[in-house]
Design an enzyme around this catalytic site. Structure first.
Site, short mmCIF file in Angstrom:
data_model
loop_
_atom_site.label_atom_id
_atom_site.label_comp_id
_atom_site.label_asym_id
_atom_site.label_seq_id
_atom_site.Cartn_x
_atom_site.Cartn_y
_atom_site.Cartn_z
N CYS A 162 -22.54 98.05 -42.43
CA CYS A 162 -23.34 97.71 -41.25
C CYS A 162 -22.49 97.91 -40.01
O CYS A 162 -21.42 97.31 -39.90
CB CYS A 162 -23.82 96.26 -41.35
SG CYS A 162 -24.61 95.63 -39.85
N CYS A 168 -10.89 51.13 -62.81
CA CYS A 168 -11.46 50.10 -61.93
C CYS A 168 -12.62 50.66 -61.13
O CYS A 168 -12.54 51.74 -60.56
CB CYS A 168 -10.37 49.57 -61.01
SG CYS A 168 -10.96 48.31 -59.86
N CYS A 202 -13.95 102.20 -39.95
CA CYS A 202 -14.50 101.98 -41.29
C CYS A 202 -13.69 100.87 -41.95
O CYS A 202 -12.46 100.92 -41.97
CB CYS A 202 -14.41 103.26 -42.12
SG CYS A 202 -14.85 103.02 -43.86
#
Length: 503
Positions: free
Chosen positions: A251, A304, A223
């Site tokens: 899952c 620049c 788990c």
């Protein structure tokens, strides 16, 4: 070890879930699809998974060893090593054992063929008055020495130090090899039990071999909840929703929170993308541009407009304003004075494509995170609902009558979790007619979920009690129905191959 003792090491030590440094303990990375729609109609009780304690895991390990030994008839420690070599796949072990050359079979598993007993070693040790430890070179009587069937023998203190280092410092369990240089014969669990006297090291060893057993076995998974020591055992491996005794739902295939309707492989890609992109994507979009030649991200840190790409393989010089090549700009270092915009338009189009891709990602990411953040308030919401339930009981409602509120929160959390993963699914989905139906279902469910959430946050008074109850019940039933419709449609698309993906 030179011993006939085949008793399991784990009889008198605790086991637990810790990370193992053994080879082969990586996630098996299952690349299987979610069950078909027909399979999903099957009642969850038909998927007979079990949640095991660490003691039950150890017992299950013993049972597999005993079952294999009914045919192998080998010493238990040898069978344990062989099973670990074959990832605890008993059928594969038996197939290889009876099909392969016997000597080669044992050699590949790094064990001595038990049928080729080393009688010469035993005779040598029984005749010798003293032996030399191959580590410290001390001369000691045979009963102060120990060794494996490979014939390498060491004194007890050297063995203890060697094994303790391998177990505690290196985190090895089932893959500790003989202490002799260049010898790959593995040390079995009985040898460890006889040579390691430190209880702390023994417990650590059992934890490591238990963890290795679970991580190697495709029908077992720890788990993933923090500090949980349970493992789930399934009849067959596929992406299935499993519920641990600790309360965590995940899952089985990938170990992430249950993520229907998105498949494991897309969720894995999404999580990686989020880890890589989410923290800086907003800042990058606002403060940087990509080199029009190599697409390296560049930050403008001065006034620049003449930019020089720092990529050593590029060194492109371009204008920050129009993204065109700098060379035609002449000496105009501070203001872009180009008239012909063709080249600049091509560069800007490429830039816009990248920006659009980022904007699309942020669209799905923000909605994914919104539902994730909402779910984090679950405990707070349950506490609030519990208080409301107590208030309603004070308005002459029974305990049973107020359970609809808890049911509503359960469904709200379920819908938010489903919605969260629909945005992962949608991110990788190509547009077609079915994807538009999916988006309509998603929109409908999201709207109903937000309305249910609003109802649950309203104050309850004696005047609005009946109205609130009716609205909450109607809405959570509607949410439950729409969630089911959305998931059914997505899985029908999997079965009929409606879905196409952008990557």
């Amino acid at each position: 070890m030179d011993s006939d003792n085949d008793n399991d090491f784990c009889d008198n030590v605790d086991s637990g879930n810790v990370s193992s440094g053994d080879d082969g303990d990586d996630d098996f990375g299952m690349e299987v699809d979610l069950p078909s729609s027909a399979d999903r109609q099957m009642d969850q009780d038909d998927y007979q998974y079990k949640v095991l304690t660490t003691d039950e895991i150890v017992q299950h390990q013993r049972e597999i060893i005993d079952e294999a030994n009914l045919l192998l008839k080998l010493p238990t420690p040898t069978t344990r090593i062989l099973l670990n070599h074959f990832k605890w796949d008993k059928e594969k072990l038996l197939e290889k054992y009876f099909d392969d050359n016997t000597d080669e079979f044992f050699k590949c598993a790094h064990v001595i063929n038990p049928f080729n007993a080393t009688e010469a070693i035993k005779q040598k040790t029984s005749r010798s008055q003293c032996e030399e430890c191959e580590i410290c070179f001390s001369q000691l009587p045979p009963d102060s020495m120990a060794g494996l069937e490979c014939g390498h023998r060491f004194c007890m203190p050297c063995w203890h130090e060697y094994l303790s280092t391998k177990i505690v410092a290196e985190g090895l369990g089932q893959t500790i090899s003989c202490a002799a240089h260049g010898c790959d014969i593995l040390v079995d669990d009985v040898t460890v039990a006889n040579l390691v006297t430190d209880a702390r090291v023994r417990v650590k060893y059992q934890q490591l071999i238990t963890n290795s057993f679970v991580e190697c076995n495709q029908l077992l998974r720890w788990c993933p909840s923090v500090d949980c020591t349970y493992a789930v055992k399934v009849p067959y491996a596929e992406p299935r929703r499993v519920h641990c005794k600790c309360g965590h739902v995940f899952c089985f295939a990938c170990g992430e929170n249950w993520h229907d309707p998105v498949k494991c492989r897309w969720l894995k890609k999404w999580i990686k993308k989020c880890d890589d992109d989410s923290e800086t994507s907003n800042w990058i979009a606002a403060n940087t541009k990509e080199c029009p030649r190599c697409s390296v991200t560049i930050e403008k840190d001065g006034g620049c407009n003449h930019m020089v790409c720092k990529n050593q393989n590029c060194k492109n010089e371009f204008c920050w304003v129009c993204l065109g090549s700098w060379e035609p700009h002449g000496s105009s270092w501070y203001n872009c004075n180009r008239y012909d915009e063709d080249e600049a338009k091509t560069a800007r189009d490429a830039q816009e494509k990248l920006r659009s891709s980022l904007a699309r990602y942020l669209h799905y990411y923000n909605r994914y995170m919104n539902h994730m953040q909402s779910m984090k308030f679950e405990n707070k919401l349950y506490a609030s609902v519990k208080q409301k339930m107590e208030e309603m009981q004070q308005h002459n409602m029974s305990w049973i009558e107020v359970q609809f509120l808890k049911k509503a929160v359960d469904i709200l959390c379920q819908c938010r979790q489903t919605l969260m993963y629909t945005y992962v699914f949608a991110y990788y989905l190509k547009k077609n007619n079915q994807s538009m139906i999916f988006e309509d279902n998603q929109k409908d469910l999201e709207s109903a979920t937000e309305m249910l959430s609003e109802y649950l946050e309203r104050d309850i008074t004696s005047e609005n009690l009946a109205d609130i109850k009716q609205k909450v019940q109607d809405k959570y039933r509607y949410c439950e129905k729409r969630c089911s419709v959305l998931l059914k449609h997505v899985h029908e698309g999997y079965d009929k191959e409606w879905w196409e993906y952008t990557e």
